[in-house]
Design a protein around this motif. Structure first.
Motif, mmCIF file in Angstrom:
data_model
loop_
_atom_site.group_PDB
_atom_site.id
_atom_site.type_symbol
_atom_site.label_atom_id
_atom_site.label_comp_id
_atom_site.label_asym_id
_atom_site.label_seq_id
_atom_site.Cartn_x
_atom_site.Cartn_y
_atom_site.Cartn_z
ATOM 1 N N SER A 173 4.457 1.261 -3.434
ATOM 2 C CA SER A 173 3.247 1.595 -4.160
ATOM 3 C C SER A 173 2.134 0.629 -3.774
ATOM 4 C CB SER A 173 3.519 1.510 -5.664
ATOM 5 O OG SER A 173 3.965 0.202 -6.015
ATOM 6 N N TRP B 178 -0.670 -2.237 -4.056
ATOM 7 C CA TRP B 178 -0.653 -3.542 -4.723
ATOM 8 C C TRP B 178 -1.650 -3.536 -5.882
ATOM 9 C CZ3 TRP B 178 2.139 -8.105 -3.460
ATOM 10 C CH2 TRP B 178 3.020 -7.956 -2.387
ATOM 11 N N SER B 179 -1.193 -4.036 -7.024
ATOM 12 C CA SER B 179 -2.062 -4.094 -8.205
ATOM 13 C C SER B 179 -2.851 -5.409 -8.218
ATOM 14 C CB SER B 179 -1.222 -3.985 -9.482
ATOM 15 O OG SER B 179 -0.377 -5.124 -9.603
ATOM 16 N N LYS B 180 -3.889 -5.461 -9.069
ATOM 17 C CA LYS B 180 -4.680 -6.689 -9.190
ATOM 18 C C LYS B 180 -3.828 -7.833 -9.733
ATOM 19 C CE LYS B 180 -9.109 -4.330 -9.867
ATOM 20 N NZ LYS B 180 -10.267 -4.127 -10.787
ATOM 21 N N THR B 181 -2.873 -7.487 -10.600
ATOM 22 C CA THR B 181 -1.989 -8.525 -11.155
ATOM 23 C C THR B 181 -1.125 -9.130 -10.067
ATOM 24 O OG1 THR B 181 -1.924 -7.330 -13.263
ATOM 25 C CG2 THR B 181 -0.209 -8.987 -12.879
ATOM 26 N N GLU B 182 -0.587 -8.274 -9.178
ATOM 27 C CA GLU B 182 0.238 -8.769 -8.082
ATOM 28 C C GLU B 182 -0.570 -9.644 -7.127
ATOM 29 O OE1 GLU B 182 3.741 -5.515 -7.294
ATOM 30 O OE2 GLU B 182 1.694 -4.902 -6.809
ATOM 31 N N ASP B 183 -1.812 -9.227 -6.858
ATOM 32 C CA ASP B 183 -2.667 -10.042 -5.988
ATOM 33 C C ASP B 183 -2.944 -11.408 -6.605
ATOM 34 O OD1 ASP B 183 -2.741 -8.096 -4.090
ATOM 35 O OD2 ASP B 183 -4.730 -7.331 -4.620
ATOM 36 N N ARG C 14 9.110 -6.015 -4.339
ATOM 37 C CA ARG C 14 8.411 -6.302 -3.088
ATOM 38 C C ARG C 14 9.325 -7.097 -2.160
ATOM 39 N NH1 ARG C 14 4.156 -2.841 -2.881
ATOM 40 N NH2 ARG C 14 2.989 -2.874 -4.836
ATOM 41 N N ARG D 93 1.044 -8.725 2.864
ATOM 42 C CA ARG D 93 -0.041 -8.785 1.884
ATOM 43 C C ARG D 93 -0.771 -10.126 1.954
ATOM 44 N NH1 ARG D 93 -3.517 -5.329 -0.148
ATOM 45 N NH2 ARG D 93 -4.320 -5.965 -2.177
#
Length: 370
Positions: A309, A311-316, A337, A345
């Motif tokens: 999926s 990448w979300s802002k939280t993951e970044d 991940r 990433r």
């Protein structure tokens, strides 16, 4: 037993030499039983590693090539212990149901119909280890052992055909074990007589057959409809008439489809190919898709099989805060991940560890010394 003394204490060797023959056979049976249990345990370890998405390609040699079959329930571990060096036999056994494999192992032999010197069929009991590869493929295929009654029919047909010293197979003349291209025979006769051979002209009926079936069938299939024409002649005539020739692939049998439905989810195309050596990995993959059978990878499939999926802002944010601490520190904070995805990433975000370390060293050099 001089060579064994390097690995086994002399006391144990003396103990073995003092045991009776029956005691030695009992001891050997116990060891073989333990070995089979060890193989089953190894297969369980293999299955768990595959479930976690590990690439085990480098281990698919020696006994390792049989572990996926044992794990999938396609091959009895006892068969591997007894016939570890006979790859052809083990692959043939893997096409049979496990109860049938165990029955064969218990019997230790097969009923084989052979032709004696006079060409008459004779039944014999042949131990499994003594069967040559060609006999194994003849007697065990399609998910079953060929019964003696069916062997009688085949032997009778073979005996009838063997009364003629030669036969034609496609574009070859077969004499004994020698295959001679018919085109070469024609060429030799041409040079011998000093004049070209006049080939029989194509009839209207033959041309109609070529036009009707040529685009859909291969030259080999067309030769069944045109028995007086060689494969080479069919190709030449098709080119002259500008008729494209099709290709005909072997039809999939019900037994092959059942093998794919049963073992493809666990073994994949490469594993099933060991059970169907006459089929390519690509053909098995395509047939699996046609049958709607999918590969099962458990809860943690290999990276190449996942649909990742975005990448979300939280993951970044987690990446920026913890990537410099190393993979062991950040991966638990990003479940789902893979290390490869995390590194990729990091490059996208400009968060390479080398850059962070360089910046840290620069800050340390600028700071006053204590």
């Amino acid at each position: 037993m001089t060579g064994l003394a390097e690995y086994i204490p002399s006391g144990q060797l003396l103990e073995l030499s003092s045991m009776s023959t029956q005691q030695l056979r009992t001891e050997l049976a116990k060891i073989l039983q333990v070995s089979a249990k060890q193989l089953i345990y190894m297969a369980a370890v293999w299955a768990e590693l595959e479930r976690r998405g590990e690439d085990l390609t480098d281990l698919r040699r020696g006994l390792g090539q049989y572990l996926p079959m044992i794990a999938a329930g396609a091959l009895d571990a006892e068969a591997v212990v007894r016939h570890a060096g006979n790859t052809t036999l083990l692959k043939a056994l893997a096409t049979l149901p496990v109860p049938e494999q165990r029955r064969l192992l218990a019997d230790g032999h097969l009923r084989v119909l052979e032709l004696d010197e006079s060409g008459q069929p004779v039944e014999r009991l042949r131990p499994l280890p003594e069967l040559p590869a060609t006999e194994i493929r003849r007697l065990i295929h399609g998910g079953r052992v060929i019964p003696i009654e069916e062997q009688h029919v085949t032997a009778t047909t073979t005996a009838t055909a063997s009364n003629q010293p030669w036969r034609v197979e496609g574009s070859f003349l077969v004499v004994g074990r020698t295959r001679i291209p018919i085109a070469d025979i024609r060429q030799a006769i041409k040079h011998h007589r000093g004049a070209p051979i006049k080939l029989q002209d194509w009839t209207d009926a033959e041309v109609d057959i070529l036009r009707q079936y040529g685009p859909e069938e291969s030259p080999h299939a067309l030769q069944q409809r045109l028995p007086k024409r060689t494969i080479s002649a069919i190709r030449t005539k098709a080119i002259a008439l500008k008729i494209p020739l099709g290709t005909t692939r072997p039809v999939w049998s019900d037994e092959e489809d059942e093998l794919i439905r049963t073992h493809y989810p666990e073994l994949g195309a490469k594993g099933v190919q060991a059970l169907l050596p006459h089929r390519t990995v690509r053909a098995i993959s395509l047939r699996g898709a046609q049958l709607g059978v999918k590969r099962r990878f458990g809860t943690n499939p290999p990276a190449e099989k996942r649909t990742m999926s975005a990448w979300s802002k939280t993951e970044d944010a987690v990446m920026r805060a913890h990537y410099a601490k190393g993979m062991k520190a950040i991966q638990p904070k990003l479940p789902g991940r893979t290390p490869k995805a995390i590194r990729s990433r990091a490059v996208t975000l400009g968060l390479t560890r080398r850059q962070d370390e360089a910046m840290a060293r620069a800050r340390k050099l600028k700071s006053p010394t204590s």
